[in-house]
Each structure stands twice: as structure tokens, then as C-alpha cells.
Design an enzyme around this catalytic site. Structure first.
Site, PDB file in Angstrom:
ATOM      1  N   LYS A  35      -1.017 -26.030  14.685  1.00 36.90           N
ATOM      2  CA  LYS A  35      -0.819 -24.724  14.033  1.00 36.90           C
ATOM      3  C   LYS A  35       0.036 -24.892  12.774  1.00 36.90           C
ATOM      4  O   LYS A  35      -0.286 -24.352  11.716  1.00 36.90           O
ATOM      5  CB  LYS A  35      -0.119 -23.757  14.981  1.00 36.90           C
ATOM      6  CG  LYS A  35       0.412 -22.487  14.334  1.00 36.90           C
ATOM      7  CD  LYS A  35       1.083 -21.554  15.309  1.00 36.90           C
ATOM      8  CE  LYS A  35       2.502 -21.894  15.611  1.00 36.90           C
ATOM      9  NZ  LYS A  35       3.519 -21.500  14.613  1.00 36.90           N
ATOM     10  N   ASN A  36       1.115 -25.675  12.900  1.00 41.01           N
ATOM     11  CA  ASN A  36       2.074 -25.742  11.796  1.00 41.01           C
ATOM     12  C   ASN A  36       1.675 -26.699  10.673  1.00 41.01           C
ATOM     13  O   ASN A  36       2.395 -26.825   9.689  1.00 41.01           O
ATOM     14  CB  ASN A  36       3.467 -26.099  12.340  1.00 41.01           C
ATOM     15  CG  ASN A  36       4.040 -24.936  13.146  1.00 41.01           C
ATOM     16  OD1 ASN A  36       3.508 -23.820  13.098  1.00 41.01           O
ATOM     17  ND2 ASN A  36       5.080 -25.182  13.915  1.00 41.01           N
TER      18      ASN A  36
ATOM     19  N   ARG B 198       6.129 -14.985   9.930  1.00 38.86           N
ATOM     20  CA  ARG B 198       7.051 -15.548   8.944  1.00 38.86           C
ATOM     21  C   ARG B 198       6.393 -16.639   8.110  1.00 38.86           C
ATOM     22  O   ARG B 198       6.738 -16.848   6.953  1.00 38.86           O
ATOM     23  CB  ARG B 198       8.268 -16.156   9.644  1.00 38.86           C
ATOM     24  CG  ARG B 198       9.241 -15.198  10.198  1.00 38.86           C
ATOM     25  CD  ARG B 198      10.530 -15.910  10.438  1.00 38.86           C
ATOM     26  NE  ARG B 198      11.178 -16.279   9.187  1.00 38.86           N
ATOM     27  CZ  ARG B 198      11.032 -17.427   8.535  1.00 38.86           C
ATOM     28  NH1 ARG B 198      10.193 -18.334   9.009  1.00 38.86           N
ATOM     29  NH2 ARG B 198      11.656 -17.674   7.412  1.00 38.86           N
TER      30      ARG B 198
ATOM     31  N   CYS C 182      13.762 -13.614  13.175  1.00 40.60           N
ATOM     32  CA  CYS C 182      12.970 -13.425  14.387  1.00 40.60           C
ATOM     33  C   CYS C 182      13.890 -13.718  15.568  1.00 40.60           C
ATOM     34  O   CYS C 182      15.073 -14.004  15.413  1.00 40.60           O
ATOM     35  CB  CYS C 182      11.745 -14.330  14.368  1.00 40.60           C
ATOM     36  SG  CYS C 182      12.169 -16.067  14.419  1.00 40.60           S
TER      37      CYS C 182
ATOM     38  N   ARG D  13      16.259 -16.580   9.707  1.00 39.69           N
ATOM     39  CA  ARG D  13      15.305 -17.536   9.130  1.00 39.69           C
ATOM     40  C   ARG D  13      15.416 -17.484   7.606  1.00 39.69           C
ATOM     41  O   ARG D  13      14.552 -16.970   6.918  1.00 39.69           O
ATOM     42  CB  ARG D  13      13.888 -17.206   9.589  1.00 39.69           C
ATOM     43  CG  ARG D  13      13.693 -17.115  11.085  1.00 39.69           C
ATOM     44  CD  ARG D  13      13.837 -18.436  11.813  1.00 39.69           C
ATOM     45  NE  ARG D  13      12.834 -19.395  11.450  1.00 39.69           N
ATOM     46  CZ  ARG D  13      11.618 -19.460  12.004  1.00 39.69           C
ATOM     47  NH1 ARG D  13      11.275 -18.583  12.914  1.00 39.69           N
ATOM     48  NH2 ARG D  13      10.738 -20.368  11.613  1.00 39.69           N
TER      49      ARG D  13
ATOM     50  N   ASP E 209      10.902 -27.073  18.800  1.00 37.72           N
ATOM     51  CA  ASP E 209       9.774 -26.308  19.351  1.00 37.72           C
ATOM     52  C   ASP E 209       9.408 -26.740  20.762  1.00 37.72           C
ATOM     53  O   ASP E 209       8.573 -26.097  21.395  1.00 37.72           O
ATOM     54  CB  ASP E 209       8.547 -26.419  18.439  1.00 37.72           C
ATOM     55  CG  ASP E 209       8.768 -25.680  17.142  1.00 37.72           C
ATOM     56  OD1 ASP E 209       7.967 -25.859  16.203  1.00 37.72           O
ATOM     57  OD2 ASP E 209       9.769 -24.947  17.037  1.00 37.72           O
TER      58      ASP E 209
ATOM     59  N   ARG F 159      -0.234 -16.545  19.789  1.00 40.33           N
ATOM     60  CA  ARG F 159       0.043 -16.883  18.391  1.00 40.33           C
ATOM     61  C   ARG F 159      -0.100 -18.389  18.177  1.00 40.33           C
ATOM     62  O   ARG F 159      -0.459 -18.832  17.093  1.00 40.33           O
ATOM     63  CB  ARG F 159       1.467 -16.472  18.006  1.00 40.33           C
ATOM     64  CG  ARG F 159       1.719 -14.988  18.057  1.00 40.33           C
ATOM     65  CD  ARG F 159       3.040 -14.642  17.441  1.00 40.33           C
ATOM     66  NE  ARG F 159       3.155 -15.222  16.104  1.00 40.33           N
ATOM     67  CZ  ARG F 159       4.200 -15.023  15.303  1.00 40.33           C
ATOM     68  NH1 ARG F 159       5.204 -14.292  15.712  1.00 40.33           N
ATOM     69  NH2 ARG F 159       4.256 -15.558  14.106  1.00 40.33           N
TER      70      ARG F 159
HETATM   71  C1  EPZ Z   1       9.044 -24.589  10.804  1.00 42.61           C
HETATM   72  O1  EPZ Z   1       9.712 -23.381  10.528  1.00 42.61           O
HETATM   73  C2  EPZ Z   1       8.108 -24.301  11.973  1.00 42.61           C
HETATM   74  N1  EPZ Z   1       7.170 -23.249  11.589  1.00 42.61           N
HETATM   75  C3  EPZ Z   1       8.919 -23.831  13.190  1.00 42.61           C
HETATM   76  O2  EPZ Z   1       8.003 -23.672  14.275  1.00 42.61           O
HETATM   77  C4  EPZ Z   1       9.919 -24.936  13.538  1.00 42.61           C
HETATM   78  O3  EPZ Z   1      10.715 -24.498  14.623  1.00 42.61           O
HETATM   79  C5  EPZ Z   1      10.807 -25.241  12.327  1.00 42.61           C
HETATM   80  O4  EPZ Z   1       9.981 -25.606  11.193  1.00 42.61           O
HETATM   81  C6  EPZ Z   1      11.781 -26.382  12.589  1.00 42.61           C
HETATM   82  O5  EPZ Z   1      11.066 -27.539  12.919  1.00 42.61           O
HETATM   83  C7  EPZ Z   1       6.105 -23.571  10.793  1.00 42.61           C
HETATM   84  O6  EPZ Z   1       5.943 -24.702  10.379  1.00 42.61           O
HETATM   85  C8  EPZ Z   1       5.152 -22.466  10.471  1.00 42.61           C
HETATM   86  P1  EPZ Z   1      12.898 -24.695   8.603  1.00 42.61           P
HETATM   87  P2  EPZ Z   1      10.564 -23.233   9.157  1.00 42.61           P
HETATM   88  O7  EPZ Z   1      12.810 -24.096   7.266  1.00 42.61           O
HETATM   89  O8  EPZ Z   1       9.954 -24.054   8.090  1.00 42.61           O
HETATM   90  C9  EPZ Z   1      17.429 -23.478   8.021  1.00 42.61           C
HETATM   91  C10 EPZ Z   1       6.910 -22.513  16.013  1.00 42.61           C
HETATM   92  O9  EPZ Z   1       7.310 -22.172  17.126  1.00 42.61           O
HETATM   93  N2  EPZ Z   1      16.974 -23.068   6.687  1.00 42.61           N
HETATM   94  O10 EPZ Z   1      12.579 -26.140   8.769  1.00 42.61           O
HETATM   95  O11 EPZ Z   1      10.760 -21.791   8.907  1.00 42.61           O
HETATM   96  C11 EPZ Z   1      16.831 -22.630   9.134  1.00 42.61           C
HETATM   97  O12 EPZ Z   1      17.646 -21.490   9.399  1.00 42.61           O
HETATM   98  C12 EPZ Z   1       7.819 -22.339  14.809  1.00 42.61           C
HETATM   99  O13 EPZ Z   1       5.794 -23.033  15.776  1.00 42.61           O
HETATM  100  C13 EPZ Z   1      17.906 -22.707   5.727  1.00 42.61           C
HETATM  101  O14 EPZ Z   1      19.100 -22.716   5.985  1.00 42.61           O
HETATM  102  O15 EPZ Z   1      11.946 -23.884   9.592  1.00 42.61           O
HETATM  103  C14 EPZ Z   1      16.815 -23.576  10.299  1.00 42.61           C
HETATM  104  O16 EPZ Z   1      18.098 -23.571  10.911  1.00 42.61           O
HETATM  105  C15 EPZ Z   1       9.139 -21.666  15.172  1.00 42.61           C
HETATM  106  N3  EPZ Z   1      17.473 -22.321   4.492  1.00 42.61           N
HETATM  107  C16 EPZ Z   1      16.574 -24.939   9.669  1.00 42.61           C
HETATM  108  O17 EPZ Z   1      16.943 -24.799   8.284  1.00 42.61           O
HETATM  109  C17 EPZ Z   1      16.126 -22.315   4.160  1.00 42.61           C
HETATM  110  O18 EPZ Z   1      15.778 -21.974   3.009  1.00 42.61           O
HETATM  111  C18 EPZ Z   1      15.143 -25.417   9.751  1.00 42.61           C
HETATM  112  O19 EPZ Z   1      14.347 -24.384   9.214  1.00 42.61           O
HETATM  113  C19 EPZ Z   1      15.193 -22.699   5.149  1.00 42.61           C
HETATM  114  C20 EPZ Z   1      15.636 -23.087   6.405  1.00 42.61           C
END
Ligand code: EPZ
Length: 436
Positions: free
Chosen positions: A22-23, A93, A117, A122, A310, A402
Site C-alpha cells: 500500500k505504502n 493523510r 490521526c 502528523r 507499522d 484501508r
Molecule cells: C509513512 O507515514 C507511512 N504511510 C506510515 O504508515 C508509517 O507509519 C510511517 O511512514 C513511518 O514509517 C505511508 O507511507 C502512506 P513520516 P509518513 O513522515 O510518511 C515525524 C500505515 O499504517 N515527521 O515518516 O506520514 C512524524 O511525526 C501508515 O500504513 C515530522 O516531524 O510518516 C513521525 O514521528 C501509518 N515532520 C516521523 O517523523 C514531518 O514533516 C515519521 O513520519 C514529517 C514527519
């Protein structure tokens, strides 16, 4: 609303095949905005989130059709639209993934600001700062992010590390804009998740110039145009890990096919430390056999190749019947413990201490009525229900739909006693029948 009715205590046995990731598929579909020609994506799972992304792309002038062989064909037919509306972005998102491709392909974008969420805030500050380093102007107005291309100069360096490590979709957004930005872009602290690697390879297949794929440093040289291509999405390592948990927790014997063991090194190491027998059948299959009660372990979620956040909820369910105390620490989303309360209702003994959950294993969980709340936490409840004594009813399974394609069918094929019901619809049908 649909719900799952599960009768637990039945060891899962047999073979199951995982779907596409999915991701990887979500950003890959967004990247088709960059293609000056048709794209064909093979192995895209049929999920609610995928259908949402296709609706967003349709509003952005992309025709997308799912062929009879299951592949998705996309074609950009209108390059004028640049707005991803609130009504769709609020449901997913990952809609934020259209930001970078729109900037790269059309020079501007208006994307509704995605909310948080249940797994916590996020933020997208790293996304926006990265796009500004590419010369874009970024303004947030009335709940929308307005991005316009600007002067990027000949060279720029972008750091994508944040307090919780690199950003996965932030790396994608910056990469998708950089491939069409003149000059050279060096991205430092890029995410190395397999899904990011897969999307980068898709962009290269379209004609992008990217070096360092799979490493934290990407060097991108902007190109004039990107063409359509055909590409197969990698297998979903999180679905594979979820199925392995289900096999282990029910003390079954499950072979998970179509997966890539090389992307599951951390979860497999944890299963082995738990005393769960996992065998690499071949380059694309893993076999898990649950024999004795799992041993307690420490899990810390980290950016790839660390243990994936995840899979944290699913492994917590498994640890809730381990022989002793385990410690699960969330370093990516410190609040991602939504499933704790529902597992406690099933008899799990879990205590939260800040970003760590202390799980004191019990002999067995007992089934009951639980509520799904987040994609992965809900999958954890299904895994727990398959192992628990008695019946578990999981409400609001749309959360699971989802990210998991017909999971109840896959689990039933393994002997799991799980079925999808919808009491409201059943009652309406009875009422309707009595009226005729
Ligand atoms: C991706 O989300 C995945 N979603 C998430 O999977 C996954 O949990 C996550 O990466 C971490 O591996 C998709 O790929 C669609 P991040 P993403 O930006 O990209 C912080 C699922 O269940 N951060 O890597 O949104 C953030 O708060 C979903 O399939 C900032 O601080 O996650 C988090 O603590 C849930 N500033 C960490 O970094 C930013 O601008 C990682 O977030 C962006 C993120």
C-alpha cells in the site's frame, strides 16, 4: 457497519499470498502525475486508500482504470487542475503525496492541509521546508497549502531528518519535485524504507536521474520530461508481518508467499528471539510455526531497517501471551498505543510508561467486543481474536479495509474462523422481506 466475528483458538495452517505494498502504491500513483504518457502499475492492491487516491487523481486530470488483469492504467488528460480538496484529503493523510508531483509537473499545487490521526500528530514541516529548498514558495492559507515553483538555482542540499528520524512521504514529495527541478539536488537523511526505494525506482523507470537509491543520500539531476512506464509494485512487508504474527499467535503453521524476506529482517529477528520458528522457504516465502509460548523481548520501533512502527501493534498482541514481561518502545509515534485499551479488555496486562508499554504476558486472551480505531491497531485486534478463547467481535472494520485486501478471506483460507457481517444491513433486509 461491517464487523468481523471471530472464533478464536484455531491454529492457522496453510499458505497465503501477500498483496502489493500500500505504502509504495500510494506515492507511485501520485507520481503518475509526472508522466507524459500512460503508466501501468502491476500488483496494486484493491484497498479503500487506493480508491481514495484514484479519486484524487481523477480530480487532478488523471484517468485511471483497473484492467481485467488487476493492473491500474493511468493517463494524464488535463494538466490544469492543481487542487486536492479537503473532502478527500481529510479521509486519507497520504493524499499529501500529490504535493511533490504537482509541483514537479505543473509548477504549483493547492493541497488541503492533512490533519493528525489516532496515532498522533502528523506534521509535514519537513515536506514544506524541503520544497522551499527547491525554490518553491509555500503558503498555508484557509487550511490549504499553496505551493508555487520559484528560482531553484543550479544546486541545493536538503536535509530531511526530523526529531523522529527521516520522513517517508516527505522524502517522496521532495524527490518527486526534484526530478523535474533544473540543476542538482542532494537530499540528506532521506528515508530508506523499501517503499521509498520502490517509488524512486519507478521514477527512474520514467526517466528520472537519481543516484543513491536505498541510501540516506540521494543525488537528483533534474530532467525535462518523464515518460509513462509499466512497473510492478513490491510486496507489502507489513501485511506479510501481520500474517506471520497471526500464524505464531495461533500456534499454527503458516507459509506466507510472495513476500521479500530481505525487507523483514528486524521483525524476523524479533520472532526468532521470541522462540518462534521462522523458516526462509525461498527468496519469496517465509514459514512460521508456533510451538511453545513466545518468550518476552524488547522492541523499539525505528526508521528502516529498524523494527517498523507499522508492525508494533501486531507484535504487542503476540507479546501479550508471552512468558514474561516485554517492553515495547515507540520511537516514531510515541502515542501509537491505541490498541492497548482494547487488548486490556481481552485480558492483556499492559502498562504504559511514556513511549514504552510494559507487556506482562498472560496464558491466553479472552474474546470480547472490541472497536477498531486505526489500520494497524485493528489488524492487531484481529490477530488477538484469532488466538483468544471464545468469540471476538471487531467493530468498524473499514479501518482494516484501508490497508488489507479481504483479510478475512485470506485468514479463512488458513482455517481461521472469521467472517464479515453487517447487522444493520441484515436487519434492514429482514425488515424489507417482512414488508413484501
Ligand atoms: C509513512 O507515514 C507511512 N504511510 C506510515 O504508515 C508509517 O507509519 C510511517 O511512514 C513511518 O514509517 C505511508 O507511507 C502512506 P513520516 P509518513 O513522515 O510518511 C515525524 C500505515 O499504517 N515527521 O515518516 O506520514 C512524524 O511525526 C501508515 O500504513 C515530522 O516531524 O510518516 C513521525 O514521528 C501509518 N515532520 C516521523 O517523523 C514531518 O514533516 C515519521 O513520519 C514529517 C514527519
Amino acid at each position: 457497519m461491517d464487523r468481523f466475528e471471530i472464533l478464536g483458538g484455531v491454529p492457522l495452517r496453510g499458505e497465503v499470498t501477500v498483496g502489493g505494498a500500500k505504502n509504495a502504491a500510494l506515492p507511485m500513483l501520485a507520481a503518475t502525475l509526472l508522466a507524459e504518457g500512460p503508466c501501468r502499475l502491476v500488483g496494486v492492491p484493491d484497498l479503500r486508500d487506493i480508491r481514495t487516491m484514484l479519486r484524487i487523481l481523477e480530480q487532478l486530470g488523471v484517468e485511471a482504470t483497473r484492467r481485467d488483469d488487476g493492473s491500474i492504467e493511468t493517463r494524464v488528460v488535463d494538466t490544469e487542475p492543481v487542487q486536492a480538496p479537503y473532502e478527500l484529503v481529510k479521509t486519507m493523510r497520504a493524499s499529501i503525496c500529490v504535493l511533490g508531483p504537482l509541483l514537479g509537473a505543473r509548477g504549483r499545487a493547492e493541497v488541503s492541509f492533512p490533519g493528525g490521526c489516532v496515532i498522533g500528530p502528523r506534521p509535514i514541516d519537513l515536506h514544506l521546508a524541503g520544497l522551499e529548498r527547491l525554490g518553491a514558495t509555500v503558503e498555508v492559507e484557509a487550511g490549504y497549502i499553496h505551493v508555487r515553483e520559484g528560482d531553484a538555482g543550479e544546486f541545493r542540499e536538503i536535509y530531511l531528518g526530523g526529531p523522529f528520524g527521516p520522513t517517508v512521504t516527505g522524502t517522496f514529495n521532495v524527490l518527486a519535485a526534484a526530478v523535474r527541478t533544473p540543476g542538482t539536488t542532494v537530499i540528506q537523511s532521506a528515508a530508506c524504507e523499501p517503499e521509498v526505494v520502490d517509488v524512486a525506482r519507478f521514477l527512474v523507470a520514467m526517466g528520472a536521474d537519481i543516484e543513491g537509491i536505498g541510501s540516506p543520500t540521494l543525488i537528483v539531476r533534474g530532467v525535462e520530461r518523464l515518460s509513462g512506464t509499466t512497473y510492478r509494485v513490491i510486496p507489502d512487508r507489513i501485511e506479510a508481518g501481520t500474517l506471520l504474527c497471526a500464524g505464531a499467535m495461533t500456534y499454527g503453521d503458516v507459509t506466507v508467499r510472495g513476500c521479500d524476506p530481505a525487507t523483514l529482517t528486524a521483525p524476523l529477528a524479533i520472532l526468532e528471539r521470541m522462540g518462534v520458528a521462522v523458516e526462509r522457504v525461498d527468496a519469496e516465502a517465509l514459514r512460521v510455526r508456533g510451538g511453545s509460548r513466545p518468550q518476552p523481548v524488547d522492541i523499539v520501533t525505528l526508521p528502516y531497517p529498524g523494527f517498523p512502527t507499522d508492525l508494533q501493534a501486531q507484535f504487542m498482541a503476540l507479546l501479550s501471551v508471552a512468558e514474561g514481561n516485554s517492553f515495547v518502545t515507540e520511537k516514531i509515534y510515541p502515542e501509537r498505543f491505541i490498541n492497548v485499551a482494547e487488548l486490556q479488555r481481552m485480558g492483556a496486562r499492559i502498562r504504559k510508561e511514556g513511549p514504552t508499554a510494559i507487556v506482562s504476558g498472560v496464558d491466553a486472551l479472552s474474546g470480547c467486543h472490541v472497536m477498531a480505531s486505526d489500520l494497524r491497531a485493528s489488524a492487531a485486534l484481529v490477530v488477538a481474536g484469532l488466538a483468544a478463547r471464545g468469540e471476538t467481535i471487531v467493530e468498524r472494520v473499514y479501518h482494516i479495509d484501508r490497508g488489507y485486501e479481504r483479510i478475512e478471506e485470506k485468514l479463512s483460507a488458513l482455517g481461521g474462523r472469521i467472517r464479515r457481517t453487517n447487522p444493520e444491513r441484515a436487519a434492514a433486509e429482514v425488515a424489507g422481506a417482512s414488508l413484501t
